[in-house]
Design an enzyme around this catalytic site. Structure first.
Site, PDB file in Angstrom:
ATOM      1  CG  ASP A 269      -2.158   0.884   0.996  1.00 31.51           C
ATOM      2  OD1 ASP A 269      -2.135   1.709   0.065  1.00 31.51           O
ATOM      3  OD2 ASP A 269      -3.125   0.777   1.772  1.00 31.51           O
TER       4      ASP A 269
HETATM    5  C1  BGC Z   1      -4.996   3.277   0.030  1.00 33.55           C
HETATM    6  C2  BGC Z   1      -5.178   2.257  -1.052  1.00 33.55           C
HETATM    7  C3  BGC Z   1      -5.007   2.930  -2.390  1.00 33.55           C
HETATM    8  C4  BGC Z   1      -3.654   3.605  -2.432  1.00 33.55           C
HETATM    9  C5  BGC Z   1      -3.363   4.299  -3.747  1.00 33.55           C
HETATM   10  C6  BGC Z   1      -3.718   4.077  -0.133  1.00 33.55           C
HETATM   11  O1  BGC Z   1      -3.614   5.063   0.815  1.00 33.55           O
HETATM   12  O2  BGC Z   1      -5.006   2.628   1.273  1.00 33.55           O
HETATM   13  O3  BGC Z   1      -6.436   1.655  -0.964  1.00 33.55           O
HETATM   14  O4  BGC Z   1      -5.158   1.986  -3.417  1.00 33.55           O
HETATM   15  O5  BGC Z   1      -3.581   4.569  -1.410  1.00 33.55           O
HETATM   16  O6  BGC Z   1      -4.106   5.427  -3.869  1.00 33.55           O
END
Ligand code: BGC
Length: 771
Positions: A269
């Site tokens: 993530d």
């Molecule tokens: C979120 C994810 C997301 C990623 C990219 C993160 O902060 O938890 O779900 O896909 O950002 O935007």
């Protein structure tokens, strides 16, 4: 050697030195890569993401608004690939500087609404449409589905997730992934794993038993990995029993790859370099890609290999997975789209799926479908500012959102002009005020990150009275917004605000005095308190956050164009405190969005630094049903405008497969669909099991009055097993299993039994403390 032969030799040496990647030469390319190139490929291409002003989930130069890219290595013919947020549609910027062309993506229903359809074919269609837009907008992977379990109704991101139940999560997730990937693009199952709260999500240690981990929190992921071959999995920010998911060998290698057979890539993530978790640990653990990527992370990999603390074999293994991923992508195969998806057709798909996900909770005196209603008084800011989805990376920049006024108007029903004018003007004011007051630190409250819910306005009794003669019915929309970064609080988020309570009681009292009905529409991604007010209105419809066609979908149900067939994918409790997990869930709306500052005091604040899963496997209905605890609306509940009769269920076993059949007949006056839910009660075992657990389900086609259909629902013997920590195995005890078929967990219409011999399946010692 002739000059010609020498020429050939040097061309072929060059070919070996600079092989251009193709699906058949991955070994050769790997062999030709320098350590620096390998390290580059394992780190996303955001480059200086962290020095940009870009907010998370919103950075990629090639496709503005996409979440990130992988590295380009021109020498080896390795192109950049692009990943974009989801899961409710493609999250990219709707407009771009320098062009009047728009790039709006369809806003599909949120995960919870999709799960409420209990219709895997329909979810597959939604997945296909999302996959089609992903490719059309030149992206390779959509970052979804959200597969975390609704451990507690207060989690800010429940809207992106499916259910409190792992089987429903796994089946709906499988359908979504199969749909998306049938379009030749990939998904990312997220957030792997146990990312059950937003508060301090980057440090929180989720402490739970291995049984709860495997049976509740990993099961849905496991089903999708085994059945749908997802291209990617996203490792979550949090820790699990002390070990960060992103550096968790037991999770990423022993379980995901070795036990479940995952062949895609694992990406982190979006956190960047972590102080508490060395890059080399993640590489070793089986985390293939660091997103969004910082050059320092590549350097960490190179240094660790050079100083002997990271084995090059682990690097090579991950690079190979990356290359295998890249050769599948549209960017590599030059099959990306033309940025003009068919938004009209996709609007029909979102409308149909949203309508099918809506859940009718109450319909006293057959108030719905509406009869002889030409004009309605629309109350609540949500009627005029209908929320199509949640906030944060999961929001979608949609071309439009159909609100209640427009949806009803399209169905030939008008709204009273004065009230409409008051609310519309208020919404314009509230939008401006919100922007002016906004805290810039709260990136997820950026207007580019989804629609906000604006506070209600107090509507005086006098103005309700003045509306009553002008309308045939009143509709009150209660909206809730939630999203990434923050969990919900009990007062005024799970519960109603004072203004909302007053609105419901005043409108109900005044309209009922003159015999006119009141309908409440719940426009929320997650569960609300209903026990204190549900006796007041005549009908209650949960519309969730249903995507851009929201108002049309609601009107389809209200007018009876569509008979509601959505069923709750989670329990609606009388009080949030009835969930045992509430005792260990953050409730203080922590404002900090802390990039894992290691506190000098250590990780010691409960529900922020660590969260005890004292409820163990007793999540959702597993707790309520087993302990006969009353709820407002049980798991699987939803009303229809017609009635169904269930025949006697039959259960048969053939090898490892069990089939439960049931014949369902429409005994009412209107065509409709029914969801049959198979709950299993296991023989007494050495350890406690829930009174019943969902193991399969099926949905009928649209049955005309009098028509019937026999559903055949299948499961595997293994699905009956619980996880025994004592000996690291899945066990289904020998004895008599009862297969109960019902319309919700509390309403069982019939059952059949099957005797089974003991089933065991030994697995690795992953997650078991080795001390
Ligand atoms: C979120 C994810 C997301 C990623 C990219 C993160 O902060 O938890 O779900 O896909 O950002 O935007």
């Amino acid at each position: 050697m002739t000059a010609l032969a020498a020429g050939f030799l040097s061309i072929s040496m060059m070919a070996q030195k600079n092989p251009k990647l193709n699906a058949g030469n991955i070994d050769e390319v790997l062999a030709a890569m320098t350590l620096e190139e390998k390290a580059q490929l394992l780190v996303g291409g955001a480059n200086n993401f962290f020095s940009q002003t870009a907010v998370m989930g919103n950075f990629a130069q090639t496709v503005p608004g996409a979440a990130g890219t992988t590295a380009t290595i021109e020498r080896l013919g390795i192109p950049e690939t692009i990943v974009t947020d989801g899961p409710a549609g493609v999250h990219i910027d709707g407009t771009r500087p320098g062009t009047s062309k728009t790039f709006y993506a369809t806003g599909f229903p949120i995960g919870t609404c999709l799960a409420s359809t209990w219709n895997t074919e329909l979810v597959k269609d939604v997945g296909r449409a999302i996959g089609n837009e992903t490719k059309a907008y030149k992206c390779d992977v959509i970052l979804g589905p959200g597969m975390n379990i609704h451990r507690n109704p207060l989690c800010g991101r429940n809207f992106e997730y499916y259910s409190e139940d792992p089987i429903l999560t796994g089946r709906i997730g499988t359908a979504y992934v199969q749909g998306v990937q049938s379009e030749g693009v990939g998904v990312s199952l997220k957030h792997f794993a146990v990312n059950s709260q937003e508060t301090q999500r980057v440090v929180v240690d989720e402490r739970l038993s291995v049984r709860a981990l495997r049976e509740i929190y990993l099961r849905g992921f496991e089903m999708v990995v085994r059945e749908a071959n997802p291209w990617t999995v996203m490792s979550s920010y949090n820790r699990i029993n002390g070990v960060f998911a992103q550096g968790n060998y037991d999770l990423l290698t022993k379980t995901l790859r070795e036990e479940w057979g995952f062949r895609g890539i694992v990406m982190t993530d979006w956190i960047g370099r972590r102080t508490a978790l060395p890059v080399k640990q993640c590489v070793w653990a089986g985390n293939d890609l660091f997103m969004p990527g910082q050059p320092e992370q590549s350097k960490d990999i190179v240094d660790a290999v050079n100083n002997g603390t990271l084995n090059i074999k682990d690097v090579d293994r991950n690079v190979r997975y990356m290359l295998e991923y890249i050769v599948k992508t549209p960017s590599f195969n030059k099959t990306t789209g033309n940025e003009s998806p068919d938004l009209k057709i996709h609007a029909q798909i979102t409308r149909q799926s949203a309508t099918e996900g809506m859940v009718l909770l109450k319909n006293q005196n057959a108030t719905l479908p509406m009869k002889n209603i030409k004009t309605v008084a629309l109350f609540g800011t949500g009627s005029y500012h209908f929320l199509s989805g949640g906030v944060g990376s999961g929001c979608v920049h949609t071309p439009y959102i159909v609100d209640m006024v427009e949806g009803l108007k399209n169905a030939g029903i008008s709204s009273t002009p004065l009230l409409t004018d008051i609310y519309r003007k208020y919404i314009d004011y509230a939008k401006l005020k919100f922007e002016a007051d906004r805290n810039p630190m709260r990136w997820f409250e950026n207007s580019n990150m989804g629609d906000q819910k604006y506070p209600e306005i107090a509507i005086s009794q006098r103005s309700i009275i003045s509306e009553v003669s002008k309308a045939d019915a009143a509709i009150i929309t209660i909206s809730r917004q939630a999203g990434e970064g923050v969990d919900r609080i009990i007062d005024e988020e799970f519960g109603l605000t004072t203004d909302e309570k007053n609105l419901v009681s005043d409108v109900c009292a005044i309209y009922h005095q003159v015999g006119k009905p009141v309908i409440v529409i719940i426009n929320s991604g997650s569960v609300l308190e209903t026990a204190s007010w549900r006796h007041l209105p005549d009908a209650i419809l949960v519309a969730w956050q249903p995507g851009e066609e929201g108002g049309n979908s609601v009107a389809d149900i209200l007018t009876g164009k569509v008979n509601p067939s959505g069923r709750l994918p989670m329990t609606w409790p009388l009080s949030v405190y009835d969930h045992p997990s509430t005792a260990n869930f953050p409730q203080d709306k922590v404002e900090i969005y802390d990039y894992e500052t290691l506190k000098s005091s250590g990780y010691d604040i409960p529900n922020r630094d660590y969260t005890m899963h004292s409820e163990d496997i007793w999540v959702g209905y597993r707790h309520f049903d087993t302990n006969n605890k009353p709820v407002a609306y049980p798991f699987g509940f939803g009303l229809s405008y017609t009635t169904f009769e269930y025949g006697k269920p039959a259960v048969k076993r053939s090898g490892n497969q069990i089939t439960v059949s049931i014949t369902i007949r429409n005994t009412g006056k209107m065509a409709g669909k029914e969801v049959a839910q198979v709950y299993v009660s296991a023989p007494k075992a050495a350890y406690e099991k829930p009174a019943k657990e969902l193991k399969a389900f099926g949905k009928t086609r649209l049955l005309a009055p009098g028509q019937s259909e026999t559903l055949k629902m299948t499961l595997n013997v293994r699905d009956l097993a619980s996880f025994s920590e004592k000996d690291n195995q899945w066990v289904a005890d020998a004895g008599s299993y009862t297969f109960m078929v019902g319309s919700n967990v509390e309403n069982i219409n019939g059952s059949a039994t099957l005797n089974l011999e003991k089933y065991t399946e030994k697995v690795s010692d992953a997650f078991v403390s080795k001390k």
